[in-house]
Design a protein around this motif. Sequence first.
Motif, PDB file in Angstrom:
ATOM      1  N   GLY B 322       2.142   5.265   5.765  1.00  0.00           N
ATOM      2  CA  GLY B 322       2.910   6.343   6.377  1.00  0.00           C
ATOM      3  C   GLY B 322       2.177   7.669   6.404  1.00  0.00           C
ATOM      4  N   ASP B 323       0.894   7.673   6.043  1.00  0.00           N
ATOM      5  CA  ASP B 323       0.095   8.903   6.044  1.00  0.00           C
ATOM      6  C   ASP B 323      -1.305   8.568   6.554  1.00  0.00           C
ATOM      7  OD1 ASP B 323      -1.347  11.181   5.561  1.00  0.00           O
ATOM      8  OD2 ASP B 323      -1.021  11.205   3.380  1.00  0.00           O
ATOM      9  N   ALA B 324      -1.655   9.142   7.707  1.00  0.00           N
ATOM     10  CA  ALA B 324      -2.944   8.823   8.335  1.00  0.00           C
ATOM     11  C   ALA B 324      -4.126   9.364   7.541  1.00  0.00           C
ATOM     12  CB  ALA B 324      -2.985   9.357   9.767  1.00  0.00           C
ATOM     13  N   ALA B 325      -3.885  10.277   6.585  1.00  0.00           N
ATOM     14  CA  ALA B 325      -4.984  10.814   5.777  1.00  0.00           C
ATOM     15  C   ALA B 325      -5.074  10.124   4.411  1.00  0.00           C
ATOM     16  CB  ALA B 325      -4.817  12.317   5.594  1.00  0.00           C
ATOM     17  N   ALA B 326      -4.255   9.099   4.211  1.00  0.00           N
ATOM     18  CA  ALA B 326      -4.290   8.372   2.935  1.00  0.00           C
ATOM     19  C   ALA B 326      -5.462   7.394   2.926  1.00  0.00           C
ATOM     20  CB  ALA B 326      -2.980   7.616   2.731  1.00  0.00           C
ATOM     21  N   THR B 327      -5.802   6.913   1.751  1.00  0.00           N
ATOM     22  CA  THR B 327      -6.800   5.853   1.624  1.00  0.00           C
ATOM     23  C   THR B 327      -6.252   4.589   2.293  1.00  0.00           C
ATOM     24  OG1 THR B 327      -7.512   6.773  -0.483  1.00  0.00           O
ATOM     25  CG2 THR B 327      -8.058   4.464  -0.079  1.00  0.00           C
ATOM     26  N   ASP B 328      -7.079   3.929   3.049  1.00  0.00           N
ATOM     27  CA  ASP B 328      -6.692   2.645   3.646  1.00  0.00           C
ATOM     28  C   ASP B 328      -6.208   1.727   2.512  1.00  0.00           C
ATOM     29  OD1 ASP B 328      -6.693   0.063   4.764  1.00  0.00           O
ATOM     30  OD2 ASP B 328      -8.389   0.518   6.076  1.00  0.00           O
ATOM     31  N   PRO B 329      -4.972   1.198   2.613  1.00  0.00           N
ATOM     32  CA  PRO B 329      -4.425   0.407   1.499  1.00  0.00           C
ATOM     33  C   PRO B 329      -5.200  -0.879   1.217  1.00  0.00           C
ATOM     34  CG  PRO B 329      -2.993   0.283   3.427  1.00  0.00           C
ATOM     35  CD  PRO B 329      -4.019   1.333   3.727  1.00  0.00           C
ATOM     36  N   VAL B 330      -6.133  -1.261   2.103  1.00  0.00           N
ATOM     37  CA  VAL B 330      -6.999  -2.405   1.818  1.00  0.00           C
ATOM     38  C   VAL B 330      -7.857  -2.107   0.586  1.00  0.00           C
ATOM     39  CG1 VAL B 330      -9.030  -3.652   2.665  1.00  0.00           C
ATOM     40  CG2 VAL B 330      -7.053  -3.327   4.164  1.00  0.00           C
ATOM     41  N   CYS B 331      -8.172  -0.832   0.361  1.00  0.00           N
ATOM     42  CA  CYS B 331      -9.060  -0.447  -0.734  1.00  0.00           C
ATOM     43  C   CYS B 331      -8.397  -0.694  -2.094  1.00  0.00           C
ATOM     44  CB  CYS B 331      -9.446   1.027  -0.617  1.00  0.00           C
ATOM     45  SG  CYS B 331     -10.598   1.522  -1.905  1.00  0.00           S
ATOM     46  N   SER B 332      -9.152  -1.293  -3.005  1.00  0.00           N
ATOM     47  CA  SER B 332      -8.596  -1.601  -4.327  1.00  0.00           C
ATOM     48  C   SER B 332      -8.272  -0.331  -5.118  1.00  0.00           C
ATOM     49  CB  SER B 332      -9.562  -2.479  -5.115  1.00  0.00           C
ATOM     50  OG  SER B 332     -10.820  -1.845  -5.187  1.00  0.00           O
ATOM     51  N   LYS B 333      -8.808   0.822  -4.685  1.00  0.00           N
ATOM     52  CA  LYS B 333      -8.489   2.074  -5.372  1.00  0.00           C
ATOM     53  C   LYS B 333      -7.198   2.719  -4.855  1.00  0.00           C
ATOM     54  CE  LYS B 333     -13.279   3.242  -6.433  1.00  0.00           C
ATOM     55  NZ  LYS B 333     -14.359   4.232  -6.271  1.00  0.00           N
ATOM     56  N   SER B 334      -6.673   2.182  -3.754  1.00  0.00           N
ATOM     57  CA  SER B 334      -5.429   2.731  -3.216  1.00  0.00           C
ATOM     58  C   SER B 334      -4.263   2.312  -4.099  1.00  0.00           C
ATOM     59  CB  SER B 334      -5.193   2.211  -1.790  1.00  0.00           C
ATOM     60  OG  SER B 334      -3.834   2.377  -1.434  1.00  0.00           O
ATOM     61  N   PRO B 335      -3.329   3.232  -4.388  1.00  0.00           N
ATOM     62  CA  PRO B 335      -2.149   2.832  -5.177  1.00  0.00           C
ATOM     63  C   PRO B 335      -1.277   1.807  -4.449  1.00  0.00           C
ATOM     64  CG  PRO B 335      -1.948   5.112  -4.378  1.00  0.00           C
ATOM     65  CD  PRO B 335      -3.339   4.670  -4.057  1.00  0.00           C
ATOM     66  N   HIS B 336      -1.538   1.607  -3.152  1.00  0.00           N
ATOM     67  CA  HIS B 336      -0.724   0.660  -2.370  1.00  0.00           C
ATOM     68  C   HIS B 336      -1.405  -0.698  -2.201  1.00  0.00           C
ATOM     69  CE1 HIS B 336       1.870   4.048  -1.258  1.00  0.00           C
ATOM     70  NE2 HIS B 336       0.749   4.729  -1.126  1.00  0.00           N
ATOM     71  N   HIS B 337      -2.580  -0.845  -2.849  1.00  0.00           N
ATOM     72  CA  HIS B 337      -3.381  -2.049  -2.634  1.00  0.00           C
ATOM     73  C   HIS B 337      -2.656  -3.333  -3.055  1.00  0.00           C
ATOM     74  CE1 HIS B 337      -6.908  -4.632  -2.439  1.00  0.00           C
ATOM     75  NE2 HIS B 337      -6.710  -4.989  -3.698  1.00  0.00           N
ATOM     76  N   SER B 338      -2.092  -3.332  -4.259  1.00  0.00           N
ATOM     77  CA  SER B 338      -1.478  -4.590  -4.720  1.00  0.00           C
ATOM     78  C   SER B 338      -0.252  -4.932  -3.889  1.00  0.00           C
ATOM     79  CB  SER B 338      -1.159  -4.542  -6.208  1.00  0.00           C
ATOM     80  OG  SER B 338      -0.506  -3.341  -6.517  1.00  0.00           O
TER      81      SER B 338
END
Lengths: 91, 367
Positions: B322-338
């Motif tokens: 929901g935020d175009a400036a967020a880390t791509d959730p594919v990245c394991s460092k993203s809080p949305h990754h899991s």
Amino acid sequence: MKPDDIPCLPRGVRLHNDPVRGQWVLLAPERALMIDMVGHAVLSRVDGHRTYREIVDELAGSFDAPREEISKDCSGLMDALRNRRILDVVK
Amino acid sequence: MTAVKPPIAMLAELTHRCPLSCPYCSNPVQMAVRENELDTQVWTRVFREAADLGVLQLHLSGGEPASRPDLVELVDAARDAGLYTNLITSGIGLTKKRLDALDAAGLDHVQLSLQGTNAAMADRIGGYRGGYDRKMLVAEWVGEIGFPLTLNFVVHRQNLAQLPQALAMAEKMGARRIEIATVQFHGWALKNRDALMPTREQAKHAGRIVAEVRERLKGRLVVDYVPADYHEDFPKRCMGGWGTSGLNIGPDGQVLPCHAAQSIPHLKFESVKARSLAKIWYESEAFNMYRGTGWMQEPCKSCDRKTIDFGGCRCQALAIVGDAAATDPVCSKSPHHSALQLQADAHASSEGSALIYRLPPEKTVAH
């Protein structure tokens, strides 16, 4: 590359003199490779007629460098391009 | 911020019209209508502007570019401008005569799409009966003329089992390259995640097949592989970095940093009808918005990979987080990754979802 191999640029691969960047570029399917002066010296001699040996001889004549060194650079570049189907050897 | 370099590649979406209706089409869900398509003259000017700007490679795409009656003229104009011209086509709309004319106009390369390796699969996925047989005929003509050929096989859960056959087909056709591209879930494909998401096992197996074939066919067939994004731990370097090396032009002349960029609603796009391509590339808000690294938030901001993958895909960050400036959730460092990984597994194990096919552009302009 073997001495009697005749390298060629297959259809769809060409050297392009890029006026915007002021340098030579090798254009190929889905690829644009920036070519330095050494690369250009090698690739501009790839015409589907000259053998690998002739190309190295010519380069050794025009550049002040040992033949072995030139041959190493030359085959390094050609092998890398061959693996990517950007350079072929005339059958 | 380092100086902006000129673009290398331009994707010209000549039309959104297409005889096929693939459920993962990369065209936007809201398509440009025929009446708004740029004409031959404007495209010719744009090709010249592109070459002057530094574009080297032109990809003529769509929709189906062969749906444009002036395709041969456009190739001629592109070569005149000094561009390397690549035709990205399903083959539908091409005849031997037309291919000969494209050859005479100087077309450099053909990329033929593949929806499956037999008529049953290909015609069902493409939503076009007879498409596969026609495509095979076009491939023969391409071979006869001698165009360098890339086969582009878009893979997903329903056709991944045909990967070995597709590789054999590329070899048999004498293709120099094959692109195995797992569906990228944007636009139409986003509606079809339950039907198309590959399983983790499939994705791993495909990776092994690609590695084996790359070794076996080294120097004969180049295999480019786009793995299943959702199952990865690092995001893809989308477009080589936003506004870094490539740009897209829509059928109506809108200039986009990537083909899905219209899914980011706060971006304003400019048109080649109103402004020069160079001004748009260097100065427009849409291109500068996510260029470089200045726009980044944590964890991208302090990440040592930030200039490797540029935080991944902006459209995907928006669509999932929901935020175009967020880390791509594919990245394991993203809080949305899991959460994304769980979501991917849920999509992949969903059963019985029907395909939602892309719809054609509206016939008339809505007012």
